[in-house]
Design an enzyme around this catalytic site. Structure first.
Site, mmCIF file in Angstrom:
data_model
loop_
_atom_site.group_PDB
_atom_site.id
_atom_site.type_symbol
_atom_site.label_atom_id
_atom_site.label_comp_id
_atom_site.label_asym_id
_atom_site.label_seq_id
_atom_site.Cartn_x
_atom_site.Cartn_y
_atom_site.Cartn_z
ATOM 1 N N LYS A 22 0.839 -1.219 0.000
ATOM 2 C CA LYS A 22 0.000 0.000 0.000
ATOM 3 C C LYS A 22 0.865 1.257 0.000
ATOM 4 O O LYS A 22 0.669 2.153 -0.806
ATOM 5 C CB LYS A 22 -0.896 -0.007 1.249
ATOM 6 C CG LYS A 22 -1.541 1.330 1.557
ATOM 7 C CD LYS A 22 -2.494 1.241 2.720
ATOM 8 C CE LYS A 22 -2.044 1.895 3.997
ATOM 9 N NZ LYS A 22 -1.723 3.311 3.974
ATOM 10 N N ASN A 23 1.837 1.298 0.902
ATOM 11 C CA ASN A 23 2.607 2.528 1.050
ATOM 12 C C ASN A 23 3.587 2.757 -0.098
ATOM 13 O O ASN A 23 4.132 3.852 -0.240
ATOM 14 C CB ASN A 23 3.337 2.550 2.390
ATOM 15 C CG ASN A 23 2.373 2.744 3.554
ATOM 16 O OD1 ASN A 23 1.180 2.946 3.341
ATOM 17 N ND2 ASN A 23 2.881 2.678 4.775
ATOM 18 N N CYS A 116 -5.821 8.053 8.804
ATOM 19 C CA CYS A 116 -6.035 7.394 10.090
ATOM 20 C C CYS A 116 -5.905 8.391 11.229
ATOM 21 O O CYS A 116 -5.048 9.274 11.198
ATOM 22 C CB CYS A 116 -4.973 6.319 10.293
ATOM 23 S SG CYS A 116 -5.384 4.789 9.502
ATOM 24 N N ARG A 121 -0.727 14.792 12.955
ATOM 25 C CA ARG A 121 -0.236 14.613 11.586
ATOM 26 C C ARG A 121 -0.250 15.877 10.727
ATOM 27 O O ARG A 121 -0.955 15.944 9.713
ATOM 28 C CB ARG A 121 -0.987 13.472 10.904
ATOM 29 C CG ARG A 121 -0.962 12.195 11.711
ATOM 30 C CD ARG A 121 -1.554 11.043 10.976
ATOM 31 N NE ARG A 121 -0.604 10.393 10.108
ATOM 32 C CZ ARG A 121 -0.844 9.299 9.412
ATOM 33 N NH1 ARG A 121 -2.013 8.737 9.483
ATOM 34 N NH2 ARG A 121 0.063 8.755 8.645
ATOM 35 N N ASP A 306 3.921 1.038 12.199
ATOM 36 C CA ASP A 306 2.745 0.373 11.613
ATOM 37 C C ASP A 306 2.587 -1.069 12.101
ATOM 38 O O ASP A 306 1.589 -1.719 11.784
ATOM 39 C CB ASP A 306 2.833 0.381 10.077
ATOM 40 C CG ASP A 306 2.509 1.755 9.500
ATOM 41 O OD1 ASP A 306 2.122 2.647 10.263
ATOM 42 O OD2 ASP A 306 2.650 1.924 8.275
ATOM 43 N N ARG A 398 -8.879 -0.583 4.209
ATOM 44 C CA ARG A 398 -8.021 0.445 3.616
ATOM 45 C C ARG A 398 -6.653 -0.130 3.249
ATOM 46 O O ARG A 398 -5.956 0.428 2.389
ATOM 47 C CB ARG A 398 -7.805 1.599 4.598
ATOM 48 C CG ARG A 398 -9.032 2.444 4.805
ATOM 49 C CD ARG A 398 -8.686 3.668 5.597
ATOM 50 N NE ARG A 398 -7.520 4.325 5.016
ATOM 51 C CZ ARG A 398 -6.787 5.223 5.628
ATOM 52 N NH1 ARG A 398 -7.077 5.582 6.850
ATOM 53 N NH2 ARG A 398 -5.748 5.767 5.030
#
Ligand code: UD1
Length: 414
Positions: A22-23, A116, A121, A306, A398
């Site tokens: 994903k990242n 999230c 952030r 994570d 997600r």
């Protein structure tokens, strides 16, 4: 139904293939905007965040075909520079569209991004990096416009090796005239995947020194290319920690142990045995895992934030007392109260948790509050005796392409 049901208390035995990252895929999708032509990406995960990034690309005029793990982006006719609020606020990584659109069009308008709920952030480092490349910023309410008449390479010293700020700096620098040096750049493998893709499309980028300096010689026009998205090290780590919690032996295919060294150290300290194949990782969990004195999350190559919640889940069944400290994000212990509902003994003090391992967890109804915390609850549920229902599965969707199928492949009852 927005929930996942797991019947737990059984060890895991089986093997599964790990999805694409994903990242890695999200910034690479943004980078396709810099290519005046067609990009083909293979091994793309079919997850909600990728769907959201595809909508963002379409909203500015890209033609996107998506199916069977392949995404084809034709960025030949980009016509818009305002990113729709609806998609921007859904995920934080929409912010990397800024660097890409600035590079391609010289301007972009965006609402402050979402994502999230794990701390404040901010995006101050991204914006300072843009200013360093000659970009002007204008704020109106929660909308931000960035523009430049001429992108100029420059020196970008990052106060912290932020993953997103490094990606945005690279994306803008690739289109800038002259050379850009990014100091204190993030070293996560997903940054290397982005650089690998851009090089494949004709960009001139390299890491220097100990890897913390990224040097971009900008201004080359990028051409059509085809790129393979690497495996998702966080998904792999989630399943390995699930196996530590539930016991058993699992084999993950299409996974590279070299990107998981910090996790491997912790798994071994807990009594796990890892065997690496050419393209696979096999973990044999001990009868009962051992506690670890202290694990601190850190930027790569440190222990990934994570995988912090999943580790806390596994440690809640380990013998002895462990401490886990979160140093990257604030407010990232949102799964803890839910683990406590399952019988875990965890105390939170500021950025640390103390986990006293219990002999067994019991199945419960729990709520995912964000992506990785939700995955941690699923891993705990595999170990917990009886039935668990994890609510708010949309958070988990997600980032996990086929959680149910993967867990079934690993012998879990879901
Ligand atoms: C990326 C990952 C996310 C991972 C994180 C850290 C993606 C899509 N997401 O997120 O899964 O948890 O890296 O490995 O790749 N910060 C600021 N100002 C900024 C930017 C960041 O203060 O301008 C702070 C953040 O609030 C956070 C820390 O820096 O406390 C790390 O953030 P960053 O590395 O930027 O993470 P993301 O790119 O958002």
């Amino acid at each position: 139904m927005d929930s996942i049901h797991i019947c737990g208390g059984y060890p895991l035995y089986g093997e599964t293939k790990v999805q694409g990252s994903k990242n890695a895929v999200l910034p690479i999708l943004a980078a396709t905007v810099l290519v005046d032509g067609v990009t083909t990406l293979n091994n793309c995960p079919d997850i909600a965040d990728v769907h959201c990034m595809v909508r963002l690309l379409e909203s500015i005029g890209c033609v996107v075909e998506y199916g069977g793990g392949r995404i084809r982006v034709d960025a030949g006719h980009i016509s818009k520079t305002r990113l729709p609020r609806e998609y921007v606020t859904r995920m934080r990584s929409s912010v990397v569209m800024m660097g890409a659109l600035l590079g391609r069009m010289g301007n972009v308008t965006i609402s402050y991004p979402g994502g999230c709920v794990i701390g404040k952030r901010p995006i101050d480092m991204h914006l300072r990096a843009f200013v360093g490349l000659g970009i002007e910023l204008e704020e109106a309410g929660d909308t931000l416009t960035a523009r430049t008449k001429c992108l100029q390479g420059g020196c970008i010293p990052l106060a912290f090796p932020s993953v997103g700020a490094t990606e945005n700096s690279i994306l803008a620098a690739v289109a800038a005239q002259g050379e850009t040096q990014i100091y204190n750049a993030a070293r996560e493998p997903e940054i290397d995947a982005l650089c690998g893709f851009l090089r494949c499309a004709g960009a001139d980028i390299c890491r220097k020194g100990d890897g913390s300096i990224i040097c971009v010689r900008g201004g080359q026009s990028l051409h059509s290319c085809c790129y393979h998205i690497p495996f998702d090290r966080i998904v792999a780590g989630t399943y390995l920690l699930g196996c530590m919690a539930a016991g058993g032996r699992i084999c993950l295919k299409q996974a590279d142990g070299r990107e998981l060294t910090a996790l491997a150290g912790v798994l071994e300290a807990m009594g796990g045995r890892l065997v690496y194949g050419e393209d696979s990782i096999t973990l044999t969990a001990p009868e009962r895992a051992q506690a670890v004195p202290c694990v601190r999350t850190a930027v790569y190559p440190g222990y990934p934030t994570d995988l912090q919640s999943q580790l806390v889940a596994a440690l809640s069944l380990a013998e002895g007392e462990s401490i886990v400290e979160e140093t990257v994000f604030e407010n990232r212990f949102r799964a803890v109260p839910e683990l406590v509902k399952m019988g875990a003994d965890i105390r939170t003090e500021g950025s640390r948790v103390t986990v006293r391992g219990v002999r067994a967890l019991h199945g419960s109804q729990v709520r995912a509050m964000e992506l990785r915390g939700g995955a941690a609850l699923c891993m705990a549920a595999l170990a917990a005796k009886g039935e668990s229902r994890i609510m708010n599965r949309h958070f988990i969707d997600r980032g996990y392409e086929a959680l149910e199928q993967d867990i079934r492949n690993l012998g879990g009852r879901i």
